[in-house]
Design an enzyme around this catalytic site. Sequence first.
Site, PDB file in Angstrom:
ATOM      1  N   GLU A   1       4.991  79.953   7.218  1.00 55.92           N
ATOM      2  CA  GLU A   1       3.742  80.272   6.509  1.00 55.92           C
ATOM      3  C   GLU A   1       3.737  81.629   5.796  1.00 55.92           C
ATOM      4  OE1 GLU A   1       0.719  79.633   9.496  1.00 55.92           O
ATOM      5  OE2 GLU A   1       1.439  77.620   9.924  1.00 55.92           O
TER       6      GLU A   1
ATOM      7  N   GLU B   1       4.908  68.775  11.070  1.00 54.45           N
ATOM      8  CA  GLU B   1       3.738  68.890  11.961  1.00 54.45           C
ATOM      9  C   GLU B   1       2.662  67.872  11.592  1.00 54.45           C
ATOM     10  OE1 GLU B   1       2.336  72.955  12.180  1.00 54.45           O
ATOM     11  OE2 GLU B   1       4.354  73.773  12.241  1.00 54.45           O
TER      12      GLU B   1
HETATM   13  O1  G3I Z   1      -0.724  80.653  26.765  1.00 52.53           O
HETATM   14  C1  G3I Z   1      -2.057  81.193  26.691  1.00 52.53           C
HETATM   15  C2  G3I Z   1      -2.670  81.209  28.036  1.00 52.53           C
HETATM   16  O2  G3I Z   1      -1.956  82.125  28.847  1.00 52.53           O
HETATM   17  C3  G3I Z   1      -4.146  81.639  27.889  1.00 52.53           C
HETATM   18  O3  G3I Z   1      -4.768  81.566  29.134  1.00 52.53           O
HETATM   19  C4  G3I Z   1      -4.892  80.716  26.924  1.00 52.53           C
HETATM   20  C5  G3I Z   1      -6.336  81.149  26.686  1.00 52.53           C
HETATM   21  O4  G3I Z   1      -6.797  80.754  25.401  1.00 52.53           O
HETATM   22  O5  G3I Z   1      -4.228  80.755  25.685  1.00 52.53           O
HETATM   23  C6  G3I Z   1      -2.871  80.309  25.760  1.00 52.53           C
HETATM   24  O6  G3I Z   1      -2.305  80.417  24.507  1.00 52.53           O
HETATM   25  C7  G3I Z   1      -2.717  79.450  23.556  1.00 52.53           C
HETATM   26  C8  G3I Z   1      -1.485  78.702  23.096  1.00 52.53           C
HETATM   27  O7  G3I Z   1      -1.827  77.821  22.046  1.00 52.53           O
HETATM   28  C9  G3I Z   1      -0.847  77.883  24.215  1.00 52.53           C
HETATM   29  O8  G3I Z   1      -1.754  76.940  24.694  1.00 52.53           O
HETATM   30  C10 G3I Z   1      -3.364  80.189  22.388  1.00 52.53           C
HETATM   31  O9  G3I Z   1      -4.581  80.768  22.807  1.00 52.53           O
HETATM   32  C11 G3I Z   1      -3.607  79.222  21.250  1.00 52.53           C
HETATM   33  O10 G3I Z   1      -4.035  79.957  20.112  1.00 52.53           O
HETATM   34  C12 G3I Z   1      -2.323  78.515  20.911  1.00 52.53           C
HETATM   35  O11 G3I Z   1      -2.585  77.622  19.866  1.00 52.53           O
HETATM   36  C13 G3I Z   1      -1.454  77.135  19.184  1.00 52.53           C
HETATM   37  C14 G3I Z   1      -1.423  77.674  17.743  1.00 52.53           C
HETATM   38  O12 G3I Z   1      -0.363  77.102  17.039  1.00 52.53           O
HETATM   39  C15 G3I Z   1      -1.200  79.190  17.739  1.00 52.53           C
HETATM   40  O13 G3I Z   1       0.037  79.506  18.263  1.00 52.53           O
HETATM   41  C16 G3I Z   1      -1.547  75.617  19.151  1.00 52.53           C
HETATM   42  O14 G3I Z   1      -1.394  75.127  20.498  1.00 52.53           O
HETATM   43  C17 G3I Z   1      -0.430  75.045  18.280  1.00 52.53           C
HETATM   44  O15 G3I Z   1      -0.621  73.661  18.115  1.00 52.53           O
HETATM   45  C18 G3I Z   1      -0.484  75.697  16.916  1.00 52.53           C
HETATM   46  O16 G3I Z   1       0.593  75.207  16.157  1.00 52.53           O
HETATM   47  C19 G3I Z   1       0.664  75.680  14.793  1.00 52.53           C
HETATM   48  C20 G3I Z   1       2.106  75.843  14.445  1.00 52.53           C
HETATM   49  O17 G3I Z   1       2.727  76.703  15.386  1.00 52.53           O
HETATM   50  C21 G3I Z   1       2.266  76.367  13.017  1.00 52.53           C
HETATM   51  N1  G3I Z   1       1.569  75.527  12.049  1.00 52.53           N
HETATM   52  C22 G3I Z   1       0.169  75.267  12.373  1.00 52.53           C
HETATM   53  C23 G3I Z   1       0.045  74.693  13.783  1.00 52.53           C
HETATM   54  C24 G3I Z   1      -1.382  74.356  14.105  1.00 52.53           C
HETATM   55  O18 G3I Z   1      -2.135  75.520  14.160  1.00 52.53           O
END
Ligand code: G3I
Length: 405
Positions: A191, A296
């Site tokens: 991105e 994705e």
């Molecule tokens: O691991 C922590 C955990 O320790 C904590 O307690 C919890 C509280 O909110 O958060 C957890 O982390 C989360 C993580 O996913 C794992 O579950 C983050 O808050 C959350 O923001 C994160 O979301 C991910 C997002 O990317 C940001 O990394 C989504 O699951 C994931 O599907 C999404 O994937 C992205 C691709 O990487 C890039 N393209 C877009 C796509 C969709 O957004």
Amino acid sequence: MLFLVALAGCGKPVAGGAAPSPAAPNAAAVPSASTVPVPAAPGTECRAAPRATLDAAKASLAQAYAKQFQIGVAINGSVYEQRDPGAAALVAAQFNRVTPENELKWQSLEKQPGVLDFSEADACVAYAEQHGMEIHGHTLVWHHQVPKWVFQNDAGEPATREQLLQRLDQHMAALAKHYGNRLKYWDVVNEAFNDDGSLRDTPWRKIIGDDYLDQVFLLASKHFPEAKLVYNDFNLEKPAKRDAVVKLVRGFQARGVRIDGIGSQSHFQLEVPTLQAIDDALSAFAGAGMEVLISELDVDVLPPAYKNQGADLSLNAELSAQLNPYAECLPGDVAARAAQRWADIFAVFSRHAEHLHSVTLWGVSDRYSWLNNWPVKGRTNYALLFDRELRPKQAWQRVLEAAAR
Ligand code: G3I
């Protein structure tokens, strides 16, 4: 043993849903028994919706598309830690490659400088290897999910170009040492462009400078000589963004910087982007000599909270009934539109099979989709091919049948 035959019509009756409504002057405003949508289970397609008639225990997406491209899926601990054995079995049966959804992001691996925790990523990689699946590394350089310290010096001030490049060099070296060449593809940069084709103003760009994409891909080719190196982004069907990526590829080629593929995230909606725009983008990347990966894929069926929604994680809207219209269940007409959309999209992919390495879905079941929480937290979305009860949807069957054409 998996038993996933679609059981149309099964499920608990919903209290009050079957009572005949007496004729009344304002009867049209009061939903009658036949118009109250009855969920087969909460957050699945309504009972009246058409369901898959094929058995997911007997038919597999990966097998159906074996001659065209691989079929991948993003997985989390529910699958690789077997917290949801049904989902784990479904992944093993339906897919032949995986992308760890979050486990290889910097924030997951190295929260503190030099303290690497591979435990979750290792569990994910082990699951994939046990099932003979190809593994897609996601992602080395992104502006989300990177701990603050990466961009700072010891005094908490912005790091210098040299410091940041050295950190990235060390981070990649640690990954390369740990995994060798077990990960066949890497999203090297995720991105980097805005929708208008300009470079996104990320900390990576601000600190390293406008040549940072060259620097990052050069480092990746040093550390991952055998892996395919991919540039990954969303909204690549928008001509300005698509053309900027093609220009990036051409520039790399002219300067001798290795890049092997383009990952088109493909976070689609029911109407957007058009099939023509999807087709055009795939042609453009293949025309630039790139292997193409649909990296994705999902189909958001809810009303968009923003124009040009894309997948920008900084967008965030308030939950409202209007933005969450199918909280109980997905009406049959919307389910049918979604099924048609999935079939149409795969028909475009099939036309590009020669250059298309893989099509990866961003999750196995609606239960785990990120689209339940973005850009509005707490919605009930229906963006994937298996429902919250892990039953195959009509969309799954349409995709399966499209492979035979
Ligand atoms: O691991 C922590 C955990 O320790 C904590 O307690 C919890 C509280 O909110 O958060 C957890 O982390 C989360 C993580 O996913 C794992 O579950 C983050 O808050 C959350 O923001 C994160 O979301 C991910 C997002 O990317 C940001 O990394 C989504 O699951 C994931 O599907 C999404 O994937 C992205 C691709 O990487 C890039 N393209 C877009 C796509 C969709 O957004």
